[in-house]
Design an enzyme around this catalytic site. Structure first.
Site, mmCIF file in Angstrom:
data_model
loop_
_atom_site.group_PDB
_atom_site.id
_atom_site.type_symbol
_atom_site.label_atom_id
_atom_site.label_comp_id
_atom_site.label_asym_id
_atom_site.label_seq_id
_atom_site.Cartn_x
_atom_site.Cartn_y
_atom_site.Cartn_z
ATOM 1 N N ASP A 1 -12.069 15.318 62.475
ATOM 2 C CA ASP A 1 -11.613 16.160 61.353
ATOM 3 C C ASP A 1 -12.162 15.646 60.035
ATOM 4 O O ASP A 1 -12.394 16.407 59.107
ATOM 5 C CB ASP A 1 -10.075 16.116 61.170
ATOM 6 C CG ASP A 1 -9.311 16.485 62.403
ATOM 7 O OD1 ASP A 1 -9.843 17.231 63.240
ATOM 8 O OD2 ASP A 1 -8.155 16.009 62.521
ATOM 9 N N HIS B 1 -7.619 13.574 63.347
ATOM 10 C CA HIS B 1 -8.538 13.198 64.427
ATOM 11 C C HIS B 1 -9.798 12.654 63.749
ATOM 12 O O HIS B 1 -10.184 13.138 62.683
ATOM 13 C CB HIS B 1 -9.006 14.400 65.247
ATOM 14 C CG HIS B 1 -7.948 15.212 65.907
ATOM 15 N ND1 HIS B 1 -7.263 16.215 65.261
ATOM 16 C CD2 HIS B 1 -7.494 15.223 67.188
ATOM 17 C CE1 HIS B 1 -6.425 16.785 66.110
ATOM 18 N NE2 HIS B 1 -6.537 16.197 67.280
HETATM 19 C C1 XUL Z 1 -3.041 20.645 70.312
HETATM 20 C C2 XUL Z 1 -2.346 19.673 69.458
HETATM 21 C C3 XUL Z 1 -3.193 18.610 68.874
HETATM 22 C C4 XUL Z 1 -2.550 17.272 68.806
HETATM 23 C C5 XUL Z 1 -3.455 16.177 68.322
HETATM 24 O O1 XUL Z 1 -2.241 21.667 70.774
HETATM 25 O O2 XUL Z 1 -1.159 19.774 69.230
HETATM 26 O O3 XUL Z 1 -3.586 19.039 67.620
HETATM 27 O O4 XUL Z 1 -1.438 17.286 67.974
HETATM 28 O O5 XUL Z 1 -4.605 16.048 69.084
#
Ligand code: XUL
Ligand code: CO
Length: 436
Positions: A103, A100
Site C-alpha cells: 500500500d 500492507h
Molecule cells: C480482506 C481484509 C484485509 C486484511 C489485511 O478482506 O480484510 O484487508 O484486513 O490484509
C-alpha cells in the site's frame, strides 16, 4: 497544497451538532469506566482502502481521482500519498494507522527493490511520527495481489513462492517493528483453494503451520513486543479460505502448537460471510482467550460479498463492544477501519465524513456498552441463569469427580427431575434497548 486543505481539524461538538465535520459522540478525553475513550477504542485509519482505493468494481475502472494516482515517478507519488495520509490522521486525530507493504510503496522488479521502496517510505513515516502522537496499530504483507500468489503464498504448491512470501514477511515484520507497531497481522489472502481436485489440503495446512511458526520464531528473535494476529475470513478471494472463522483458526493454532502465541483480528464483514454475527466471533475469541483486535466495517446484508462499508449503525456495534469490554478491552489491539468509500463518493470530504461517522458510531456504541456494564442487569441475568452450577453436586460433575455411573446414582438418589425455566430473551432484548 494538502489534498485535505479545505477541511478543518475535526472537534467534538456534542450530540446536538448538525455539522457532519464534527464529532457528536467521539470525545477522546471523556472517561468511560475510568478510561479515556481514545484509549478504549484505539482507532486506526487503514492505508489500503483510504489512500489506495480507486472506486473500481468488477464492471468498471477507477472513479476516484487522487493527486497521488496515475503515471509518473512512482516513489514521488508514494511520498505524496504519505503526506496526504498524515494530513488526514491529523485532521481526524486518529491515534493509529495500519498498512500492507504494497500500500505504501510501489513494487519493484525484484524483492530487494520492493523492500528498498517500502523501507524508504517507512523512513518518511518514522520522521512524521517523531513529532506526532500517531502510532502504528499493525503492519502486514500483501501476499495476494501479485500473480505469483495466485495459488496462495504459504500454501502454494511451489516452495519458491513460499520462500518468496517468507522473505517478504520478514521485511514487513522488520518495518513494523522499527515503527513501533503494536501488532503484526496475517490475513490469509489466497491461502485456500478454488477446487479440491487440484489441491492437497493436508500438505497445504502443514505449509501454513510451518509459515506461522516461522513468523512467531522471528518475532521472538527480533524482540518484537506486539501481538501476532490472524484475521479469519471464510471465502473471497478463494472459494474456500483455510482461516474460515475464529473457531477454525483455533483448531489450526492448537494443531501447530501456536495457541499461546497468536491472537485474532476479527472483522465484522468476515464474520457475516462466515454465517456468524460479529459478536459471536468476538465472544468465541473471548472464550478461547484469543481476542486481539478488530477490523470495523459492515457488509450489505443482501449482496453476499465483502462490501467493507463504514460502520454507521451503532446498536450493531454496541453488543460487539459490550463483549470486548467484558473480555477486558483491547490491550495491543484497536478498532481499525477496514472500510471503503462507495464508488460514487468521490471527494476528499467524503473520505473525512466517512471516518468521522464511523468513529462516532463506534463511540456511541462504546457508551451504550459501558452503560450496560455499569447498570449490570445483563451480567446479573447471566449469573442467575448459571447459578446452580455453583452448588456442590454440580461442581463435582463439572470438576470431574463424578463419572457417568456416579452421575446416574446421583440422579436416582436426589430424585432429579428438571423443571425448565424461562430464557427471558425478549425481556433481555427490551432491557438492552434501553441503552441504545
Ligand atoms: C480482506 C481484509 C484485509 C486484511 C489485511 O478482506 O480484510 O484487508 O484486513 O490484509
Ligand atoms: Co480486514
Amino acid at each position: 497544497m494538502s489534498y485535505f486543505s479545505q477541511i478543518p481539524k475535526i472537534v467534538h461538538e456534542g450530540p446536538d451538532s448538525d455539522n457532519p465535520l464534527a464529532f457528536r459522540w467521539y470525545d477522546p478525553d471523556r472517561l468511560v469506566m475510568g478510561k479515556r475513550m481514545e484509549d478504549h477504542l484505539r482507532f486506526a485509519v487503514c492505508y489500503w482502502h483510504t489512500f489506495c482505493g480507486t472506486g473500481l468494481d468488477p464492471f468498471g475502472g477507477d472513479t476516484f481521482e487522487r493527486p497521488w494516482f496515475g503515471a509518473g515517478d512512482s516513489m514521488a507519488l508514494a511520498r505524496l500519498k504519505a503526506e496526504a495520509a498524515f494530513d488526514l490522521f491529523d485532521i481526524l486525530g486518529q491515534p493509529f494507522f495500519s498498512f500492507h507493504d504494497r500500500d505504501i510503496a510501489p513494487e519493484g522488479t525484484t524483492l530487494a527493490e520492493s523492500n528498498a521502496n517500502v523501507n524508504a517510505i517507512a523512513d518518511l513515516f518514522a520522521d512524521k511520527m517523531r513529532d506526532r502522537p500517531t502510532r502504528l496499530l499493525w503492519g502486514t504483507a500483501n501476499l495476494f495481489s501479485n500473480r505469483r500468489f495466485m495459488a496462495g503464498a504459504a500454501t502454494n504448491p511451489d516452495p519458491d513462492v513460499f520462500a518468496y512470501a517468507a522473505a517478504q514477511v520478514k521485511n514487513a515484520m522488520d518495518v513494523t517493528h522499527r515503527l513501533g507497531g503494536a501488532n503484526y497481522v496475517l490475513w490469509g489472502g489466497r491461502e485456500g483453494y478454488e477446487t479440491l481436485i487440484n489441491t492437497n489440503m493436508g500438505q497445504e495446512l502443514d505449509q501454513m503451520g510451518r509459515f506461522l511458526n516461522l513468523v512467531v520464531e522471528y518475532k521472538h528473535k527480533i524482540g518484537f513486543q506486539g501481538a501476532i494476529l490472524i484475521e479469519p475470513k471464510p471465502q473471497e478471494p478463494t472459494k474456500h479460505q483455510y482461516d474460515f472463522d475464529v473457531a477454525t483458526v483455533y483448531g489450526f493454532l492448537q494443531r501447530y502448537g501456536l495457541e499461546n502465541e497468536v491472537k485474532m483480528n476479527i472483522e465484522v464483514g468476515h464474520a457475516v460471510l462466515a454465517g456468524h454475527s460479529f459478536e459471536h466471533e468476538i465472544e468465541t475469541a473471548n472464550a478461547l482467550g484469543l481476542l486481539g483486535s478488530i477490523d470495523a466495517n459492515r457488509n450489505d446484508y443482501q449482496s453476499g460479498w465483502d462490501t467493507d462499508q463504514f460502520p454507521m449503525n451503532h446498536p450493531e456495534m454496541a453488543l460487539a463492544y459490550y463483549f470486548i469490554l467484558q473480555g477486558g478491552g483491547f490491550t495491543t489491539g484497536g478498532t481499525n477501519f477496514d472500510s471503503k468509500l462507495r464508488r460514487q463518493s468521490l471527494n476528499a470530504e467524503d473520505l473525512v465524513i466517512a471516518h468521522v461517522g464511523g468513529m462516532d458510531t463506534c463511540a456511541r456504541a462504546l457508551l451504550a456498552a459501558a452503560a450496560m456494564i455499569e447498570e449490570g442487569g445483563l451480567a446479573q441475568a447471566l449469573e442467575d441463569r448459571y447459578a446452580k452450577w455453583q452448588l456442590p453436586e454440580a461442581r463435582k460433575i463439572l470438576g470431574g469427580e463424578y463419572d457417568l455411573a456416579d452421575i446416574a446414582d446421583y440422579v436416582a438418589r436426589a430424585n432429579i427431575n428438571p423443571h425448565p425455566v424461562s430464557g427471558r430473551q425478549e425481556a433481555l432484548e427490551v432491557h438492552i434497548n434501553r441503552f441504545m
